[in-house]
Each structure stands twice: as C-alpha cells, then as structure tokens.
Design a protein around this motif. Structure first.
Motif, PDB file in Angstrom:
ATOM      1  N   ARG A 152       0.834  -1.207   0.000  1.00  0.00           N
ATOM      2  CA  ARG A 152       0.000   0.000   0.000  1.00  0.00           C
ATOM      3  C   ARG A 152       0.873   1.263   0.000  1.00  0.00           C
ATOM      4  O   ARG A 152       0.509   2.271  -0.626  1.00  0.00           O
ATOM      5  CB  ARG A 152      -0.923   0.001   1.214  1.00  0.00           C
ATOM      6  N   GLU A 192       3.815   1.583  -1.382  1.00  0.00           N
ATOM      7  CA  GLU A 192       4.334   1.738  -2.744  1.00  0.00           C
ATOM      8  C   GLU A 192       3.263   2.273  -3.677  1.00  0.00           C
ATOM      9  O   GLU A 192       3.528   3.126  -4.541  1.00  0.00           O
ATOM     10  CB  GLU A 192       4.852   0.380  -3.229  1.00  0.00           C
ATOM     11  N   ALA A 193       2.025   1.811  -3.512  1.00  0.00           N
ATOM     12  CA  ALA A 193       0.933   2.289  -4.357  1.00  0.00           C
ATOM     13  C   ALA A 193       0.640   3.760  -4.103  1.00  0.00           C
ATOM     14  O   ALA A 193       0.364   4.524  -5.038  1.00  0.00           O
ATOM     15  CB  ALA A 193      -0.323   1.449  -4.112  1.00  0.00           C
ATOM     16  N   ARG A 246      -0.738  -6.472  -8.951  1.00  0.00           N
ATOM     17  CA  ARG A 246       0.265  -5.406  -9.055  1.00  0.00           C
ATOM     18  C   ARG A 246       1.392  -5.761 -10.002  1.00  0.00           C
ATOM     19  O   ARG A 246       1.883  -4.902 -10.744  1.00  0.00           O
ATOM     20  CB  ARG A 246       0.819  -5.102  -7.647  1.00  0.00           C
ATOM     21  N   ARG A 260      -6.438  -2.777 -12.155  1.00  0.00           N
ATOM     22  CA  ARG A 260      -5.117  -2.562 -11.557  1.00  0.00           C
ATOM     23  C   ARG A 260      -5.230  -2.473 -10.042  1.00  0.00           C
ATOM     24  O   ARG A 260      -6.312  -2.280  -9.490  1.00  0.00           O
ATOM     25  CB  ARG A 260      -4.475  -1.286 -12.110  1.00  0.00           C
ATOM     26  N   TYR A 261      -4.091  -2.656  -9.388  1.00  0.00           N
ATOM     27  CA  TYR A 261      -4.055  -2.587  -7.932  1.00  0.00           C
ATOM     28  C   TYR A 261      -4.266  -1.147  -7.487  1.00  0.00           C
ATOM     29  O   TYR A 261      -3.462  -0.271  -7.779  1.00  0.00           O
ATOM     30  CB  TYR A 261      -2.714  -3.110  -7.414  1.00  0.00           C
ATOM     31  N   ALA A 262      -5.369  -0.894  -6.808  1.00  0.00           N
ATOM     32  CA  ALA A 262      -5.728   0.457  -6.371  1.00  0.00           C
ATOM     33  C   ALA A 262      -6.350   0.363  -4.983  1.00  0.00           C
ATOM     34  O   ALA A 262      -7.574   0.398  -4.835  1.00  0.00           O
ATOM     35  CB  ALA A 262      -6.683   1.120  -7.360  1.00  0.00           C
TER      36      ALA A 262
END
Length: 676
Positions: A218, A220-221, A291, A621-623
């Motif tokens: 999280r 990194e996002a 991711r 996508r990873y969000a």
C-alpha cells in the motif's frame, strides 16, 4: 471422562479422557477454587498445537502427574481460539512475570480469589530435561510458595494488574492532528527489519507477517499515486512473497501455507495450517499478482483456494479452523518424503524435472526426509514441456500423499477466522475472476448469518449444532470488513445493511467513550481481571485497526460523518503508540492512510451484464485506495448515501473522493481512461 466431555471445542474434547479433573473455564471451577482456597492451574492451548500434544501425552495422560494436579489445584483447560480474551490477558501476564514471550501450551497458576496469575510458563516436561524441573516437582514448589507467601503474592498481583492496565492505558488524544509521519516512520522501521538475503522480517523463526507486506504494498501504491517511484519497497514485497511461495512455508503439492518457518531461510515449517494465516495470504498474493502480473503468484492463489474448497469448507458453508501439525504422532509426517518413494512414483522424465525443482537432488532437510520446496537455483520459469512434466509429477505425488493418515482437522467454525477467509476468497475471486471462489465466500457468510447471529448479536464459535460464547471485537469488525470486500466482488441486497448493523453494535457495545478506541470484549461480557484494548497486530490484524478502517470506508461510502469521526477517534486514541512503534500497528496505519488520503468511491449503476464490464475496468489494476460497488438498477432498500446514485439508461459511473463527486460518466471509454 471428565467435565470436558460435554464441551464442543475439539481441543477440550482431546482432554476429556485425561485422568486430570479438568474443568472448562466457568463459575463452577472458579467458585470451587474460592471455597477450597486452592490455586488454579490454567492450561491454554489449541488443537493443532504440537507442543500442546506433547505435554498432554507426557503429563496430562499420566496417572501420577494427574494425581498431583488433582490434589493441589483446581485445573482449568481453555481453548485459546474460543477464548482469545483469556489468552490475551494471560499471555501478557506471562511476559510481565517471566520477562520473556509466551506461547502454547500456556501454563499459568492463578490465585483463587481473583484469578490473578502469580507464576507462569509454557511447556513443562514430565521428566527433568531442557534445563527444566519435572512438572510434578514444579507444581509442588508452586503450591508451597503459594501457601507460604500469600502476602507477597497479593502484593505482586496488585502490581501485575496495574501493569496490565498501564500497557493498555490508551489516553484520550482528541484534537490531536493526524499526520502521515507514522506511515513514513513505519516504512523505515520495516526496511531495518527486512532480511535482504532471504526475505521476511527479523531472524528465525520466520512468520509470514502478511500485514507488514500489505503495508509495504500500500505504501508503494500511494507513492506511485503521488508520482514517486518506489522500486525498493516493491522489491521488499516481491522478495518476501517469492521466498515464502518457493520455500518450505508453502505446501507445493496441496496448496496453502503452514504456520511459520523454524529457520531464517523459509525451508522447514511448523506444519500446522491455520485458517487465519491463509485468508490474509490468499488476498495478499492475489493483490501482488494484480500489481506485478507474476504467474507464480497466480498459481499460489489458485492452489490455495483449491485447498480451501477441498479441505477447509464444511458442507454447511462455514470454514474449519485448522489442520494439525502432527499425524500418527509425528510432526510433518503427512507432508515429508523418502526420495526412493518419490522416484518409484514418477516416470523417468518426471523424476528428472521433479528432483531438481523440488530439491530431491539436495541432502535430506527434515529428520532424514525431504520436505518439498524449490531451491533458489530452480526458481526460474520452466519451459512448457518441463512445466507439464512437473505438473504431472505434482499430481502423482499429491494423489499418493492423499492415501496417508491425515492430520487432524479442527472442525469448529470461528466467526473472526471465517471473516478473514471470506475476505481472502472474495478478493482472490474478484481479481482472478473466479466466481466459484466468490460463491464459497457467500456460503460462509450466509452460514454465519444463519447460525452464529442470535438476536442481532454474534457468537464466537459453532460446533455440533451449537453456537457459543459472546462475540469479541474481532468477530464484528473482521466480518464487516469481509462484507465490504465481498460487495466489491458482487452486489447483494441486504449485505451492506448488515455490515452497518454490525458496526453499530461495535459503537454501542465496545467503544471506550472516555478515552477512545474499542475494547476487545463487549460491555456485557464476563468480568475478567483486565479488559484489553488491543491496538497492535499480532498473528491477527488489530481489531481497533480494522474497526477504524471499516468506519473510514463506510463514512466515505455512505457520506456519514459520525463514522468518519469514529475512525478518527480510534486513531487519536492510538496516536502515542503509532508515534513510537508504528510498524507493529500496520492495520491502524492502513486506516490512517484511508483517513489522510480518502478512498475513491466508485459507484456503478445499470444493468447486470454491462455493469460487470465496467466493474472489471475499475478493478483491473491494484488500487487499494479505491472502493468500487456495481449496484444493479433493480437493487432495493439502498441506504440514503447510495440511493442518491440513480441508474440511467445505460451504465452510469459516479466517482467521489472526500465528499466531492465528479460529473457522472456514461461513456465506457471515458470511464476506462479515468480509472487508469
């Protein structure tokens, strides 16, 4: 049989034939201790615990040892999985008394008048070994000290109870300005703990710490969303996930993760499989696949979900608790191999690939046997032909292993642990587009609602047709969190309203209205020597952290300020510990991130077939800072916060953040561009 024979807990039933005069925890035993002025010997464990079995065989099944126990003590046996309230208190007391961490079996000696512990330990041997006295000798010494030093014990007990209150002494910090500083400090602390060579955090034994890895993912996002590159953080995530997935922590034949690795290189595990580990790890590997696109993460998710469906879900829908580490009296026996047996099962080509990939060409790694893992030199992708041979070999080994005597399975169904697996299956099903996993999560949720919800209040455990014990904070908030995840996989009328009802119980029955935060036990719970308020994560996420996260998300989703305020009150109550050691409060940090950087709420309204296409576009996508619900136009009884999002002629997308909504979108291409 003793008094445990009528209990539903498989762990307590394991001790029903002991010659020990066991009681379950309850007023009958406590009253007898007070009346006879006998100290209480409290033994806490769980059914999959290897050293619990060892102590049971050595001492509790031994007539001579049992005579000493029965003569000197009132003996109480507790399943820590059903009574985490007791376990949290007495594990902490052990640490305070002995100045070292505890574990299971936990052996605690309590004063009869108030159940305060005056001496504690974990495993004690029947004979003198490991530098410890025989258990019978220890018990005689303890009871002599109890009778000869009552005044000192009372003084120590008062100090211990005060220390317990001080440890949980969260003071009101209302008005404290919440900042991102703990997020950055935790990131630095995790970098210092990180094992760059082998992955994971800290020395052996190595635990999965899914909450640490998700916190880094999280982080990194969030950095990427702010236009910053953070390759080092992503490398910590992938190094750790690779080490666990390729190493001995993972069951390469049957799927699922074991409890922890006894070494620093993730080679040899403690072989029990726990539902509460595998639920979060299932979600974590699915998110990591989303991711990174790494194929081996997808394989881990598919194999672990298959294990859950095959071995851990009851016919009624609920998920079972655990698989034992032992079979036929030996830890790991079900899982390890003789090299010759493997070679005889496989064709020459299959053996050629499998012996290298699974480490059979290396020296034996577990007591003269081989525990399957993928050595570092073998972790590159195989060509298609070799991969096909490996899958054939894997299937043959799995089939042969299925003929062995299986480890015991604890078939009680725990609300909190089921919630963790419901969330894991829903998340994995959504990301990998596997409706059968989502359906599995639905069956478990429906079972809890039908069999563990009584008069609007949850129960902790279900076994043999009985739902028992007043639920804890974790049961309520984990389940509400799981419902929010399941709603992102599919909409179902009534589920969101139930999540809201659960969180309303949290506010009325668990909140410390004076100092903030939430107690582990409800206001109408049995009175114990201490009422815990758990802020830090341990093997499970912090109930306070999950509560704050759920309140923050419900607040943004439903435009309800009092839920946002509940999240902020919890974070303010936890602020002193967040400021000092934030990395062990990862779940609270997730909530802090949701408060400081409000989640993006995406509500889709329209017809079912088109809705799914739009929803997949939002979730491709990873969000982690996005909450997306696809609500069919026929949905009924929507709460006011969602009823405002009206369906149009096609699909309409509403995108809101921090009480501000953008213009509705009706064009799919424009929506895809907005979600990218």
């Amino acid at each position: 049989m003793n008094r445990l024979a009528s209990e539903t807990s498989p762990y307590l039933q394991q001790h029903a034939h002991n010659p020990v005069d066991w009681y379950p925890w309850g007023e009958e035993a406590l009253a007898r201790a007070r009346t006879e002025d006998k100290p209480i010997l409290l033994s806490i464990g769980y059914s999959a615990c290897h050293w619990c079995h060892v102590m049971a065989h050595e001492s509790f099944e031994d007539e001579a040892t049992a005579r000493v126990m029965n003569e000197l003590f009132i003996n109480i046996k507790v399943d820590r999985e059903e009574r985490p309230d007791l376990d949290k208190i007495y594990q902490t007391a052990h640490q305070l008394l002995m100045q070292r961490g505890g574990g299971w079996p936990l052996t605690v000696f309590l004063s009869p008048e108030d159940q305060t512990p005056f001496f504690a330990g974990t495993y004690f041997p029947r004979e003198r070994r490991y530098g410890m006295p025989p258990f019978a000798e220890l018990m005689r010494n303890v009871v002599d000290f109890f009778h000869e030093h009552r005044a000192e014990i009372r003084q120590q007990n008062a100090s211990l109870v005060h220390a317990l209150h001080e440890l949980d002494g969260v003071q009101s910090n209302r008005g404290e300005r919440l900042t991102a500083a703990p997020l950055d400090i935790a990131h630095q602390q995790l970098k210092k703990q990180f094992d760059e060579k082998h992955g994971g955090f800290g020395p052996a034994p190595k635990f999965p710490h899914a909450n640490y890895v998700e916190r880094l993912l999280r982080h990194e996002a969030l950095a990427a969303a702010q236009g910053q590159s953070d390759a080092n953080t992503l490398a910590m995530v992938t190094t750790t996930l690779d080490a666990m997935a390729y190493g001995g922590l993972y069951d390469h034949l049957g799927g699922g993760f074991y409890r922890y690795a006894v070494d620093g290189e993730w080679q040899i595990p403690h072989f029990e499989k726990m539902l509460y580990d595998n639920g979060p790890l299932l979600a974590l590997y699915a998110q990591a696949f989303q991711r990174t696109g790494a194929a081996h993460y997808r394989a881990v998710v598919e194999q672990t979900a298959a294990w859950v469906l095959r071995e851990m879900q009851s016919a009624q829908g609920g998920y079972y608790s655990s698989l034992d580490a032992d079979s036929e009296g030996e830890e790991g026996r079900f899982y390890v191999w003789d090299k010759s047996a493997v070679k005889n099962l496989l064709s020459e080509d299959e053996w050629r690939v499998a012996q290298q990939r699974f480490g059979f060409d290396q020296p034996a790694n577990f007591e003269g046997h081989w525990h399957v893992q993928v050595p570092p030199r073998e972790r590159e992708m195989l060509d298609a032909h070799s991969q096909a041979l490996l899958e054939q070999a894997r299937a043959k080994l799995f089939s042969a292993r299925e003929q062995r005597v299986r480890p015991g399975r604890d078939e009680k169904i725990l609300t909190s642990w089921n919630a963790l697996m419901i969330k894991g299956m829903a998340c994995a099903g959504r990301i990998l587009q596997r409706p059968e996993w989502i359906a599995s999560a639905e069956r478990a949720l429906d079972f809890i609602r039908a069999d563990l919800l009584i008069d609007g209040r949850l129960k902790v455990s279900y076994k043999d047709g009985q739902a028992t014990l007043n639920a804890y904070l974790d049961d309520y908030v984990f389940l509400a969190d799981a419902i929010l995840e399941l709603l992102q996989a599919r909409w179902r009328d009534g589920d969101l309203a139930w999540a809201v009802q659960l969180m309303e119980v949290v506010l009325t029955q668990f909140e410390d209205t004076e100092h903030g935060g939430f107690y582990f036990t409800s206001h109408d719970h049995e009175r114990l020597i201490h009422r815990s308020k758990v802020m830090g994560d341990d093997a499970l996420p912090s109930g306070n952290g999950v509560a704050a996260k759920v309140f923050a998300r419900l607040g943004h989703l439903l435009a309800e300020p009092h839920y946002l305020q509940a999240a902020e009150r919890t974070l303010q109550a936890a602020w002193p510990v967040l400021a000092q050691v934030p990395y062990i409060h990862s779940t609270l940090l997730d909530a802090l991130q949701d408060v400081l950087y409000p989640v993006e709420v995406v509500v889709l309204r329209g017809r079912d077939a088109e809705l799914m296409t739009w929803q997949r576009s939002a979730q491709q996508r990873y969000a982690p800072q996005r909450l997306c619900l696809a609500i069919p136009e026929a949905a009924s009884d929507l709460p006011a916060g969602l009823a405002q999002y009206a369906p149009g002629s096609g699909v309409t997308a509403y995108v809101c953040r921090a009480q501000t909504c953008e213009a509705p979108l009706h064009d799919h291409a424009a929506f895809v561009a907005r979600m990218s």
